[in-house]
Design a protein around this motif. Structure first.
Motif, mmCIF file in Angstrom:
data_model
loop_
_atom_site.group_PDB
_atom_site.id
_atom_site.type_symbol
_atom_site.label_atom_id
_atom_site.label_comp_id
_atom_site.label_asym_id
_atom_site.label_seq_id
_atom_site.Cartn_x
_atom_site.Cartn_y
_atom_site.Cartn_z
ATOM 1 N N THR A 154 -10.550 -22.770 -21.818
ATOM 2 C CA THR A 154 -10.979 -21.379 -21.660
ATOM 3 C C THR A 154 -12.489 -21.216 -21.782
ATOM 4 O OG1 THR A 154 -10.586 -20.961 -24.023
ATOM 5 C CG2 THR A 154 -8.795 -20.444 -22.499
ATOM 6 N N HIS A 155 -13.159 -22.223 -22.308
ATOM 7 C CA HIS A 155 -14.618 -22.183 -22.424
ATOM 8 C C HIS A 155 -15.297 -22.853 -21.232
ATOM 9 C CE1 HIS A 155 -13.521 -21.146 -26.551
ATOM 10 N NE2 HIS A 155 -14.745 -20.676 -26.701
ATOM 11 N N GLY A 156 -14.526 -23.040 -20.157
ATOM 12 C CA GLY A 156 -15.109 -23.531 -18.916
ATOM 13 C C GLY A 156 -15.291 -25.026 -18.828
ATOM 14 N N LYS A 157 -14.668 -25.762 -19.718
ATOM 15 C CA LYS A 157 -14.811 -27.210 -19.678
ATOM 16 C C LYS A 157 -13.734 -27.841 -18.792
ATOM 17 C CE LYS A 157 -18.419 -27.041 -22.063
ATOM 18 N NZ LYS A 157 -19.700 -27.246 -21.334
#
Length: 293
Positions: A55-58
């Motif tokens: 969810t943090h774009g990783k």
């Protein structure tokens, strides 16, 4: 490496995203080492942590690997069939002693919240009763079923029980806090032993218990799991090259597909034993309940 089971890189019981600072540290490591894609291989708990990072774009991909076979969205997980094979072989060996000495043999297998191992190995090994966490166990009906076997001239029985089956249902005793781990989970010091004692007390039949424990998790994987792991790995690499993240490679029917349990709506759900595997049955002197086919 294909002939080795287990977690090659090592593992721990620590939740890697328990604290808000943990996410920040993981993001920094991914950026500092310049990781192009992180492939997370494990069960529901680990995939839940992967979802937090995703969810943090990783760039995260998941592969379902757990002997419990309870990852939502896939029909099969790496390791399950090997565990079932090991348990089935143990049940086959215990049949000899059970039949020779006219005993009830209780086999306790892994499964905190999932009874898939108990169900599959129990059916394959010809077990007579299979208590699992997904259904409430009536010890009275278990005893009635086993007693009917003896009345029919069958002088031994095999009972396969998942470790997560409620002790409250079997002996009316709850799990004390001293028997729980740091996450509050029962340490499983022996539902099989409790069940064995209760069956012997109620039926008057000599009963023995075998706790397979971590034997189910070790050793060489069978060919199916080796092929499954290879196929899921190949699909994952293809999807990474295509830039598709936030999903896991899963099995649906006889196809490898990509499903998105790395989102909040699916993580936390479990692939429980469906009720159509049960059959309604009515035993003399008891109310009906769902029982295994």
């Amino acid at each position: 490496m294909i002939s080795r089971g287990g977690t090659i890189l090592g593992t721990s019981r620590i939740d890697p995203v328990k604290n808000p600072d943990d996410i920040t540290r993981i993001k920094c490591v991914i950026e500092d080492i310049d990781i192009g894609a992180l492939v997370v291989i494990d069960g529901d708990g680990t995939l839940r942590a992967a979802q937090e990072v995703s969810t943090h774009g990783k760039p995260i991909r998941g592969i379902p690997k757990t002997i419990n076979n309870d990852v939502f969205g896939t029909n099969a997980t790496i390791g399950f069939d090997t565990a079932v094979f090991i348990v089935t072989e143990a049940i086959d060996r215990l049949h000899t002693t059970a039949e020779s000495h006219h005993r009830i043999m209780v086999v306790e297998v892994m499964g905190r919240r999932s009874g898939w191992i108990a169900l599959a190995a129990g059916i394959a090994g010809g077990a007579d009763e299979i208590p699992v966490p997904e259904m409430r166990t009536s010890l009275g009906e278990v005893c009635l079923s086993l007693d009917e076997r003896y009345r029919a001239g069958k002088n031994f029985s095999i009972v396969v029980v998942a470790e997560g089956t409620r002790r409250e249902d079997i002996a009316g005793i709850s799990v004390p806090e001293c028997d729980r781990d740091e996450c509050g989970h029962e340490k499983f010091v022996g539902v099989g032993t409790v069940l064995s004692k209760e069956l012997e007390r109620r039926l008057g039949v000599e009963t023995r218990v075998t706790v397979l424990g971590h034997v189910q998790r070790g050793g060489n994987p069978i060919s199916y799991d080796r092929v499954l792991a290879t196929c899921l790995g190949i699909e994952t690499v293809h999807q990474i090259h295509a830039g598709n993240f936030g999903c896991i490679a899963a099995v649906q029917g006889n196809r490898i597909v990509n499903v998105p349990p790395l989102n909040q709506s699916c993580i936390g759900q479990r692939e429980s034993i469906p009720m159509n595997i049960y059959a309604q049955n009515r035993w003399p002197g008891s109310t009906h309940k769902y029982r295994f086919c």
